[in-house]
Write a protein that holds these residues in place. Structure first.
Motif, PDB file in Angstrom:
ATOM      1  N   ASP A 189       0.811  -1.184  -0.063  1.00  0.00           N
ATOM      2  CA  ASP A 189       0.101   0.085  -0.041  1.00  0.00           C
ATOM      3  C   ASP A 189       1.040   1.380   0.120  1.00  0.00           C
ATOM      4  O   ASP A 189       2.147   1.236   0.112  1.00  0.00           O
ATOM      5  N   PRO A 190       0.220   2.215  -0.387  1.00  0.00           N
ATOM      6  CA  PRO A 190       1.192   3.706  -0.382  1.00  0.00           C
ATOM      7  C   PRO A 190       1.910   4.075   0.848  1.00  0.00           C
ATOM      8  O   PRO A 190       2.826   4.884   0.678  1.00  0.00           O
ATOM      9  N   HIS A 203       7.739  -0.172  -6.614  1.00  0.00           N
ATOM     10  CA  HIS A 203       6.864   0.662  -7.439  1.00  0.00           C
ATOM     11  C   HIS A 203       7.459   1.092  -8.842  1.00  0.00           C
ATOM     12  O   HIS A 203       6.900   1.377  -9.621  1.00  0.00           O
ATOM     13  N   ARG A 218       7.274  -7.111  -6.924  1.00  0.00           N
ATOM     14  CA  ARG A 218       6.693  -6.278  -8.025  1.00  0.00           C
ATOM     15  C   ARG A 218       5.723  -7.369  -8.832  1.00  0.00           C
ATOM     16  O   ARG A 218       5.987  -8.497  -8.968  1.00  0.00           O
ATOM     17  N   ALA A 254       1.508  -5.487 -12.860  1.00  0.00           N
ATOM     18  CA  ALA A 254       1.529  -4.061 -12.327  1.00  0.00           C
ATOM     19  C   ALA A 254       2.195  -3.189 -13.725  1.00  0.00           C
ATOM     20  O   ALA A 254       2.902  -3.498 -14.400  1.00  0.00           O
ATOM     21  N   THR A 302       1.486   3.334 -13.921  1.00  0.00           N
ATOM     22  CA  THR A 302       0.575   3.378 -12.617  1.00  0.00           C
ATOM     23  C   THR A 302       1.635   4.192 -11.601  1.00  0.00           C
ATOM     24  O   THR A 302       2.587   3.568 -11.165  1.00  0.00           O
ATOM     25  N   ASP A 303       1.164   5.072 -10.809  1.00  0.00           N
ATOM     26  CA  ASP A 303       2.024   5.750  -9.849  1.00  0.00           C
ATOM     27  C   ASP A 303       1.309   4.988  -8.523  1.00  0.00           C
ATOM     28  O   ASP A 303       0.564   5.390  -8.020  1.00  0.00           O
ATOM     29  N   TYR A 304       2.397   4.222  -7.853  1.00  0.00           N
ATOM     30  CA  TYR A 304       1.922   3.390  -6.623  1.00  0.00           C
ATOM     31  C   TYR A 304       2.228   3.929  -5.424  1.00  0.00           C
ATOM     32  O   TYR A 304       2.152   3.455  -4.344  1.00  0.00           O
ATOM     33  N   ARG A 305       2.601   5.228  -5.550  1.00  0.00           N
ATOM     34  CA  ARG A 305       2.818   6.271  -4.434  1.00  0.00           C
ATOM     35  C   ARG A 305       1.420   6.568  -3.970  1.00  0.00           C
ATOM     36  O   ARG A 305       0.961   7.148  -2.928  1.00  0.00           O
ATOM     37  N   VAL A 322      -1.625   4.976  -5.778  1.00  0.00           N
ATOM     38  CA  VAL A 322      -2.504   3.729  -6.045  1.00  0.00           C
ATOM     39  C   VAL A 322      -1.917   2.316  -5.206  1.00  0.00           C
ATOM     40  O   VAL A 322      -0.784   2.261  -5.696  1.00  0.00           O
ATOM     41  N   HIS A 324      -0.365  -1.025  -4.599  1.00  0.00           N
ATOM     42  CA  HIS A 324       0.033  -1.972  -5.612  1.00  0.00           C
ATOM     43  C   HIS A 324      -0.452  -3.284  -5.242  1.00  0.00           C
ATOM     44  O   HIS A 324      -0.655  -4.268  -6.083  1.00  0.00           O
TER      45      HIS A 324
END
Length: 359
Positions: A157-158, A166, A266, A270, A274-277, A279, A281
């Motif tokens: 999670d973020p 990420h 990872r 993925a 996508t910006d996993y900061r 959203v 992951h």
């Protein structure tokens, strides 16, 4: 880097993790182990209590890794002395890879120290690790532990504190990693106070003087270690050895550590865009091989990282017994699905990155 130089000041979460396990709650990426039983070995929680760290084995592997690291350094020093700097520079890439590989292995044992698995006495555990493993890295067992427990609580999670996964395995990212650009980006973010903690995480308490002194001492010890390893060859005019150590420590080691964590966590689907900061992951864990390369590229049990995230209180020296227990339960199919190798997963994630970049 997030998984190399973890952000200081994150609130400790060890007590939360242990409390969750005692009440049967699952950590991210871990199945519910509450009622797990083995037909011959019984209840998991009772069996887990029998899994005591094998401290001698852990220190044997630490000393082996340290011997490989310093042995490679000494071998290059002798080569430069006997054949000159030209030969030393020609051999530098090979030796830099060797040094970076074993620095990555040493770092993983710092992780084991963060879980109090190098000595039965917690104070001795930290003292021994701080003056052996952490001599090469500007942290201490205590400072790394504070942020690492957040990784277990927030995997995927973020709010995760270890987020190299990420990034996608694209040629551009790999180029940034091996040239040191990615490391410089992270250092700049930390210096500016960005990315040190996730946005949703509350502001940490101000470090007390003792904590500040500990951070300063950790940086000073690592600085002195690298200064000596670079400065001694310079004094004798073996410039190629100094450059080789510098390249191994500042380029190859961060590259290996970053790629290793990316391979561990990872997700196969993925997307690079996508910006996993921002959203989630999602938690992903894997089991890699047990050959010689895998055993030390993923040293201290990182080659079986899934087991660690399922129960982080178990020492990697007990993973054989732990895996045997799980294989005799309803989790066997999940374990089998998680098996892969470093090379095959690298190819899989690299192909996914190329497809994403092509669309």
């Amino acid at each position: 880097m997030e998984d190399i130089f973890s952000p200081p000041g994150s609130p400790p979460a060890e007590a939360i993790v242990r409390s969750a396990q005692e009440t049967g709650e699952s950590l991210p990426g871990s199945p519910d182990l509450r009622d797990l039983t083995h037909p011959n070995l019984g209840d998991w929680r009772k069996f887990r209590a029998t899994l005591q760290p094998k401290y001698g084995l852990a220190w044997l592997e630490i000393f082996f890794s340290l011997a490989m690291l310093l042995g490679g350094y000494a071998a290059h020093f002798v080569l430069a002395r006997r054949l000159g700097n030209l030969a030393g520079f020609i051999a530098a890439p090979l030796f830099a890879v060797w040094l970076g590989f074993w620095l990555n292995a040493m770092l993983t044992f710092g992780h084991e120290a963060a879980h109090y698995n190098l000595s039965a006495n917690k104070s001795r555990n930290d003292l021994l690790a701080d003056w052996s493993i952490w001599l090469f890295f500007p942290q201490s067992s205590k400072s790394y532990r504070k942020s690492h427990w957040q990784h277990h609580l927030h995997l995927g999670d973020p709010q995760d504190t270890e987020i190299s996964y990420h990034n996608c395995m694209s040629p551009w990212f790999l180029a940034r990693a091996i040239t040191g650009i990615y490391l410089l980006e992270l250092m700049a973010r930390y210096a500016l106070g960005r990315g040190v903690k996730p946005k949703a995480q509350p502001a940490p308490a101000k470090p007390n003087p003792a904590a500040r002194l500990g951070q300063i001492l950790a940086v000073a010890k690592a600085g002195a270690t690298h200064t000596a390893l670079i400065g001694v060859p310079l004094y004798f005019h073996y410039y190629s050895t100094s450059v080789t150590w510098l390249a191994g420590a500042s380029l190859v080691f961060p590259f290996f550590a970053t790629v290793r964590q990316l391979l561990e966590h990872r997700a196969e689907d993925a997307h690079c865009a996508t910006d996993y900061r921002e959203v989630a992951h999602g938690p992903v864990n894997r089991l890699f091989g047990k050959n010689l390369f895998s055993r030390f590229f993923g040293a201290a049990g990182f080659n079986r990282h899934l087991l660690h995230h399922w129960d982080p209180t178990v020492s990697y020296t007990c993973f054989d017994e732990m895996e045997s227990f799980f294989q005799g339960t309803r989790l066997q199919a999940q374990i089998d699905r998680s098996r892969t190798t470093y090379s095959s997963n690298l190819i899989l994630l690299a192909r996914k990155a190329l497809r994403d970049l092509a669309t």
